[in-house]
Write a protein that holds these residues in place. Structure first.
Motif, mmCIF file in Angstrom:
data_model
loop_
_atom_site.group_PDB
_atom_site.id
_atom_site.type_symbol
_atom_site.label_atom_id
_atom_site.label_comp_id
_atom_site.label_asym_id
_atom_site.label_seq_id
_atom_site.Cartn_x
_atom_site.Cartn_y
_atom_site.Cartn_z
ATOM 1 N N ARG A 146 0.774 -1.403 -0.174
ATOM 2 C CA ARG A 146 -0.085 0.039 -0.032
ATOM 3 C C ARG A 146 1.045 1.175 -0.015
ATOM 4 O O ARG A 146 0.231 2.150 -0.432
ATOM 5 N N GLN A 148 3.871 1.639 -1.428
ATOM 6 C CA GLN A 148 4.836 1.705 -2.397
ATOM 7 C C GLN A 148 4.644 2.966 -3.179
ATOM 8 O O GLN A 148 5.877 3.521 -3.677
ATOM 9 N N ALA A 149 3.547 3.420 -3.388
ATOM 10 C CA ALA A 149 3.258 4.806 -3.918
ATOM 11 C C ALA A 149 4.101 5.898 -3.442
ATOM 12 O O ALA A 149 4.233 6.930 -4.175
ATOM 13 N N ARG A 150 4.410 5.778 -2.190
ATOM 14 C CA ARG A 150 5.004 6.913 -1.720
ATOM 15 C C ARG A 150 6.503 7.153 -2.112
ATOM 16 O O ARG A 150 7.191 6.059 -1.894
#
Ligand code: Z5A
Length: 208
Positions: A146, A148-150
């Motif tokens: 969850r 990973q996008a950061r």
């Protein structure tokens, strides 16, 4: 009357912010007064401490005891300036992390003495305790997916897998020890399914 402080706990990315927003909306739609806050942070001093704890170069190599004291200082300020006054006003206070995070991160994961953590939690909160706590339980692997996008990781997010395994075990153990206060919810469901589980426990605990 049961204290209207509701806390949300769990590993990073487990969905606390998402679920706090949903519970706030639901309570407000029923005419309830709601205050949302977070730890570390929630006050001007607390937000400055948050920056030191997560991102500031000065905090990068802090020791575990300094870290514990900084979380405690942020909490003392938050309880005194935000949480206790809001509870006195009759509001619901929804708080993203609270004392259980210190027990788990600084106690179970960092290995600091639980007895000292308990005393600091008592001192920082002046005895203010949650009436209900939601543990949004997510495996470290799912949490990592969850997040990973950061683009960047903060100081604590850079800890290794073993650290986050101790965090999860620590939270699960707390929920076993205090089943009346801490409700474990599988955070791997859809946001809607998790929100329904939160609401079910909430309405079992409180009469609106
Ligand atoms: N800490 C400590 O060591 N000691 C203490 O005493 C205290 C804290 C109080 C604070 O970090 C750090 O301080 C934390 C513990 C430590 N460190 N770690 N690691 P923070 O406040 O920056 O972050 P966090 O509390 O760890 O998590 P977060 O990033 O705020 O995430 P969240 O609020 O739990 O999740 P979210 O933002 O709602 O959701 C994350 C993503 O998943 C987002 O893209 C959502 O859209 C998505 N999401 C949410 N729910 C779902 C579901 N159900 N399915 C799929 N995707 C979802």
């Amino acid at each position: 009357m049961k204290r209207r402080l509701i806390t949300f706990e769990g590993s990073e990315g487990c969905g606390k912010t998402t679920q706090i927003a949903r519970l706030k909306e639901r309570l407000e739609s029923l005419g309830e007064q709601v205050v949302v806050t977070r730890e570390p942070g929630g006050t001007a001093l607390g937000e400055a401490i948050r920056h030191l704890l997560k991102d500031a170069p000065e905090g990068r190599h802090m020791g575990a005891r300094a870290e514990l004291l900084l979380f405690s200082a942020s909490r003392a300020e938050l309880v005194g300036k935000v949480i206790a006054p809001a509870l006195d006003d009759g509001a619901w206070v929804l708080c993203d992390r609270f004392i259980d995070s210190t027990v788990v991160y600084q106690g179970s994961a960092r290995g600091l003495a639980m007895e000292m953590i308990g005393r600091l939690n008592d001192f920082a909160t002046a005895g203010v305790r949650p009436g209900l706590t939601f543990l949004l339980d997510l495996s470290p692997e799912k949490a990592a997916e969850r997040l990973q996008a950061r683009a960047t990781k903060d100081r604590i997010e850079e800890e290794d897998e073993a650290f986050f395994a101790r965090v999860r075990d620590g939270f699960l153990r707390l929920a076993e020890v205090e089943p009346h206060r801490i409700k474990r919810i599988d955070a791997d469901g859809s946001p809607e399914a998790v929100a329904e589980a939160v609401w079910k426990h909430f309405t079992e605990a409180f009469v609106l």
